[in-house]
Design a protein around this motif. Structure first.
Motif, PDB file in Angstrom:
ATOM      1  N   ASN A 624      15.349  -7.459  10.618  1.00  7.97           N
ATOM      2  CA  ASN A 624      14.640  -8.234   9.555  1.00  7.97           C
ATOM      3  C   ASN A 624      14.874  -8.620   8.417  1.00  7.97           C
ATOM      4  O   ASN A 624      14.446  -7.551   7.731  1.00  7.97           O
ATOM      5  CB  ASN A 624      13.710  -6.863   9.872  1.00  7.97           C
ATOM      6  N   SER A 625      16.305  -8.496   8.187  1.00  8.86           N
ATOM      7  CA  SER A 625      16.849  -9.140   7.021  1.00  8.86           C
ATOM      8  C   SER A 625      16.409  -9.522   5.939  1.00  8.86           C
ATOM      9  O   SER A 625      15.928  -9.685   4.483  1.00  8.86           O
ATOM     10  CB  SER A 625      18.534  -9.511   6.463  1.00  8.86           C
ATOM     11  N   ASP A 626      14.700 -10.909   6.422  1.00 11.18           N
ATOM     12  CA  ASP A 626      13.954 -11.431   5.711  1.00 11.18           C
ATOM     13  C   ASP A 626      13.277 -10.443   4.568  1.00 11.18           C
ATOM     14  O   ASP A 626      13.022 -11.150   3.825  1.00 11.18           O
ATOM     15  CB  ASP A 626      13.684 -11.713   6.692  1.00 11.18           C
ATOM     16  N   PHE A 627      13.359  -8.908   5.097  1.00 15.26           N
ATOM     17  CA  PHE A 627      12.524  -7.968   4.064  1.00 15.26           C
ATOM     18  C   PHE A 627      12.429  -7.336   3.696  1.00 15.26           C
ATOM     19  O   PHE A 627      12.486  -6.303   2.290  1.00 15.26           O
ATOM     20  CB  PHE A 627      11.256  -7.386   5.561  1.00 15.26           C
ATOM     21  N   TYR A 628      14.176  -6.662   4.251  1.00 11.79           N
ATOM     22  CA  TYR A 628      14.685  -4.864   3.770  1.00 11.79           C
ATOM     23  C   TYR A 628      15.904  -5.787   3.690  1.00 11.79           C
ATOM     24  O   TYR A 628      16.763  -6.511   3.313  1.00 11.79           O
ATOM     25  CB  TYR A 628      14.973  -5.045   4.934  1.00 11.79           C
ATOM     26  N   ASP A 629      16.575  -5.387   2.046  1.00  9.23           N
ATOM     27  CA  ASP A 629      17.457  -5.567   1.541  1.00  9.23           C
ATOM     28  C   ASP A 629      18.688  -4.627   1.496  1.00  9.23           C
ATOM     29  O   ASP A 629      19.778  -4.939   2.074  1.00  9.23           O
ATOM     30  CB  ASP A 629      17.102  -5.980  -0.317  1.00  9.23           C
ATOM     31  N   VAL A 630      17.952  -3.504   1.905  1.00  8.54           N
ATOM     32  CA  VAL A 630      19.667  -2.218   1.472  1.00  8.54           C
ATOM     33  C   VAL A 630      18.700  -0.877   2.528  1.00  8.54           C
ATOM     34  O   VAL A 630      17.951  -0.515   3.058  1.00  8.54           O
ATOM     35  CB  VAL A 630      19.248  -1.459   0.232  1.00  8.54           C
ATOM     36  N   ALA A 631      19.490  -0.785   3.490  1.00 11.73           N
ATOM     37  CA  ALA A 631      20.281   0.741   4.328  1.00 11.73           C
ATOM     38  C   ALA A 631      20.563   1.551   4.333  1.00 11.73           C
ATOM     39  O   ALA A 631      22.004   1.232   3.930  1.00 11.73           O
ATOM     40  CB  ALA A 631      19.552  -0.686   5.766  1.00 11.73           C
ATOM     41  N   VAL A 632      20.609   2.558   4.939  1.00  8.85           N
ATOM     42  CA  VAL A 632      21.745   3.586   5.130  1.00  8.85           C
ATOM     43  C   VAL A 632      20.931   4.260   6.326  1.00  8.85           C
ATOM     44  O   VAL A 632      19.751   4.639   6.302  1.00  8.85           O
ATOM     45  CB  VAL A 632      21.681   4.815   3.691  1.00  8.85           C
ATOM     46  N   ALA A 633      21.623   3.831   6.768  1.00 11.82           N
ATOM     47  CA  ALA A 633      21.600   4.267   8.652  1.00 11.82           C
ATOM     48  C   ALA A 633      22.567   6.311   9.318  1.00 11.82           C
ATOM     49  O   ALA A 633      23.914   5.507   8.646  1.00 11.82           O
ATOM     50  CB  ALA A 633      22.284   3.700   9.452  1.00 11.82           C
TER      51      ALA A 633
END
Length: 751
Positions: A624-633
């Motif tokens: 879903n990188s069309d919407f989310y820019d940054v993630a911490v998993a």
């Protein structure tokens, strides 16, 4: 190639750098200082909101009420509508001060397990059990208490080759295992008798032997054990030695061979072995809850079929060994056995109360416990039964919790109800707009009803059995909390992917919120199908959101499709498709919120999650990188074949098929776009840490840039203090385009 969104972000960076010279930028040292202080800043500033109520009988109860002056112990006589202090706190504090040789303030009396009886109060401290006469307040030490802590790893499996002899109810025999087979011994004559002869090293009888109540029959099962599958990890920095330690845990994963149980029946007196055929429960995931009927006529057990599309109650006739399926629950997708299964045997199994989602909602059904015939559906409607509180066999009534009863309320709010076995006389005990917690008296003549919302502090009421208000006991005071700058979260809902279903969530803003600024959005995600997760009751602090909000973000939490506590269809979205994680609904929800509130920057969206939420956070940038820019998993299972068997097979299915690879962050790592941080504890024994390492390996091979944070000695966690620092800095740098300040300066007394 730059996307339009990427170009927009580059322009935002330039504008931010240009304007930061004369504007008060977010992500400053002041913001960081507030971020690390909010947990203590918001703590202990909610008064008159008791959380535990102790009924002594059908009329008298007590509770502890936190006030600005300290804790007060309150007793209530429901029939007399009388509410008063349980004892003179000043006098008791003086007595305790003498006893402990230390000054104790009246509002700091820490007493647990209070029990009222006439004019006496019995209670326990950490080391003493005391008795207090409520008239003269003289204290008597009764005895010392010993506390023993027991810890056991959740994945440990009992070695059923070992055990102790099991004594018959009439105390005449013991049953035991010898040479893989079942024996009994007469306790008077010491004579041994071998009952089974078919046990072997690889398919042996378990020590989990169950005598019939009449002491004439025995249930014992043969066990073919599960395969031995362990996870391994190195503890690099043990506290007790210099050299690292290799650790291992029992850990079955999807597709592994599970244990197989074959229940067998023995008549002790004549030594007869009634062989029970396993045809009706051959494809076992689990077989358990083996229970004898009180009249020794039969025993029953529950059969969870591999793949979780069938769950049965099976009856074995104790005289003939005949096998009968009493309840045979089936589903074309999955049966949520870990979250919604409920069974209650009425009058020694004459009837069975059973929970099922077969009509599209979780409801209660009544079966004939002898024939297995469905008598009737007890509860009905487009709402789910959330929990059975108690069953009153004498009155033939069921007390339960339901949600979704009111069209003008949040569909997740829990309300307490009652219904007769025949499905009549449905009654609600709670109707107020809020999430309820009810405490019934011994005979259900009275109850305490406390309700709240995330945007409404708790109100505590005393009601009678008809639902009539007797007294408002407490109304929460949050004036001290509001004085800190604390702001209510906002409840927000928007239509989901189908254009019809309401998706619910909350918005958390910083204490210095300024609607003239632009705020990047960070979603806290936990999208496991086993529950719903957006808070519904009042709380002053959100550990996963409040500290990040203070850095200059708008935090959101949402329950998208694929989670539980709505309709069966709502939850079924997750089946064999955990990568969905409700993302289509989450995007629409945030877009609707940003449309209403232009200060929410929909072009800068981050996401954080832990465990199952860690998998989803990683999936946000993979799928879903069309919407989310940054993630911490954090400590995510990035491939469901790498995680625990019971959780993943329930939602992803069995046998292992292509859906597992299709949902894998590892298999699809080449699709990852955006800024990703992976956090993992090196000794995580809940989610195999190798899952994170394999994701990192796949990203490296795909030429992707990311950050990997490994915390020595840490188990299943969001990352602890160190991980928290790294996560905050990552979001500030990537979403606010601000260089994070030195943590030495953050913790310094002065900026």
């Amino acid at each position: 190639m730059y996307t339009i969104k990427t170009c927009a972000r580059k322009i935002c960076v330039i504008i931010t750098l240009f304007t930061s010279f004369w504007t008060n930028a977010q992500g400053s040292i002041a913001d960081y200082k507030r971020s690390v202080a909010v947990d203590t800043l918001f703590r202990d500033k909610v008064y008159n909101a008791p959380t535990d109520f102790h009924w002594q009988d059908d009329n008298l109860f007590w509770y502890v009420n936190k006030t600005e002056k300290g804790d007060e112990y309150i007793k209530v006589n429901a029939s007399k509508n009388r509410q008063e202090l349980a004892f003179d706190h000043t006098k008791l504090a003086k007595s305790l001060s003498v006893l402990n040789k230390d000054t104790i303030q009246p509002g700091a009396i820490t007493i647990h397990d209070l029990k009222f009886k006439e004019d006496r109060l019995n209670f326990k401290t950490d080391s003493l059990e005391l008795s207090c006469n409520l008239v003269n307040y003289k204290l008597t030490i009764i005895k010392k208490l010993e506390k023993k802590a027991t810890n056991r790893y959740w994945g440990d499996r009992d070695d059923e080759r070992k055990g102790e002899p099991v004594i018959s109810p009439d105390k005449k025999y013991t049953a035991f295992i010898k040479n893989y087979n079942v024996y009994v011994q007469n306790l008077d004559t010491k004579e041994e008798k071998q009952l089974s002869f078919d046990g072997s090293k690889g398919y042996y009888y378990s020590w989990q032997i169950k005598w019939a109540p009449d002491s004439k029959k025995i249930m014992a099962y043969k066990l073919r054990p599960a395969e031995d599958h362990k996870i391994y990890f190195v503890e690099s920095s043990p506290k007790d030695q210099l050299q690292p330690k290799l650790q291992s845990r029992d850990y079955l994963k999807p597709g592994d061979q599970v244990a197989f149980k074959s229940p067998q029946l023995f008549h002790v007196e004549n030594g007869k072995h009634l062989y029970i055929p396993t045809d009706l429960f051959q494809q076992q995931f689990h077989l358990g809850n083996i229970t004898w009927r009180k009249d020794s006529s039969a025993f029953t057990f529950e059969y969870n079929e591999r793949g979780h599309q069938r769950y049965s109650i099976i009856n074995i006739d104790a005289n003939t060994g005949n096998v009968k399926v009493l309840v045979d629950e089936k589903s074309p997708t999955f049966i949520d056995y870990s979250g919604k299964k409920y069974r209650y045997d009425v009058n020694n199994g004459e009837q069975i109360i059973w929970a099922s989602e077969r009509d599209g909602w979780n409801h209660l059904y009544l079966y004939n416990g002898k024939t297995g015939k469905l008598i009737r559906q007890i509860t009905k409607g487009n709402w789910p039964v959330r929990e059975v509180v108690k069953v009153d066999e004498e009155e033939k009534q069921i007390y339960f919790i339901a949600s979704g009863l009111d069209k003008d309320q949040d569909p997740y709010f829990e309300h307490y109800c009652r219904i007769d076995f025949d499905g009549r006389n449905f009654k609600r005990f709670t109707t107020e707009n809020g999430n309820h917690k009810v405490y019934f008296s011994a005979k259900n003549s009275y109850y305490v009803d406390q309700y709240s919302r995330v945007d409404a502090p708790p109100i505590t009421l005393l009601k009678d059995k008809n639902g009539e208000l007797i007294k408002e006991l407490e109304r929460a005071d949050i004036s001290k909390l509001l004085a800190t700058g604390w702001k209510y979260p906002e409840v927000f809902n928007a239509k989901g992917r189908d254009g019809k279903t309401d998706i619910w969530g909350i918005i958390v803003r910083p204490t210095n919120f300024d609607p003239s600024k632009k705020y990047p959005i960070i979603e806290y995600i936990y999208a496991g199908p086993h529950d719903s997760f957006v808070p519904k009751s009042f709380q002053s602090y959100y550990w996963s959101m409040s500290p990040l909000a203070e850095l200059g973000f708008i935090m959101v939490q949402i329950d998208g499709m694929g989670t539980s506590n709505r309709s069966k269809a709502f939850q079924d979205v997750c089946w064999k498709n955990l990568k969905d994680a409700g993302f289509p609904d989450r995007k629409l929800w945030m877009q609707a919120a940003a449309k209403k509130y232009p200060y929410m920057d929909i072009d800068k969206v981050g996401i954080r999650g832990t465990s199952a939420g860690g998998q989803s956070a990683g999936g946000a940038l993979v799928f879903n990188s069309d919407f989310y820019d940054v993630a911490v998993a954090s400590c995510g299972c990035h491939d469901n074949r790498m995680d625990k068997i019971w959780w993943n097979e329930q939602w992803m299915g069995y046998p292992i098929g292509p859906q597992y690879a299709a949902c894998s962050n590892i298999e699809n790592a080449s699709k990852m776009q955006g800024d990703l941080m992976l956090i993992v504890g090196e000794v995580d024994d809940n989610v195999d840490p190798a899952s994170t390492y394999q994701f990192a390996n796949a990203l490296i091979k795909a030429g992707k840039d990311f950050q990997l944070v490994v915390v020595p000695g840490m188990s299943h966690s969001a990352g602890g203090t160190f991980g928290d620092k790294k996560r905050k800095d990552f979001f500030v740098e990537k979403l606010l385009d601000v260089k994070p300040p030195s943590w030495d300066k953050v913790y310094a007394n002065e900026e």
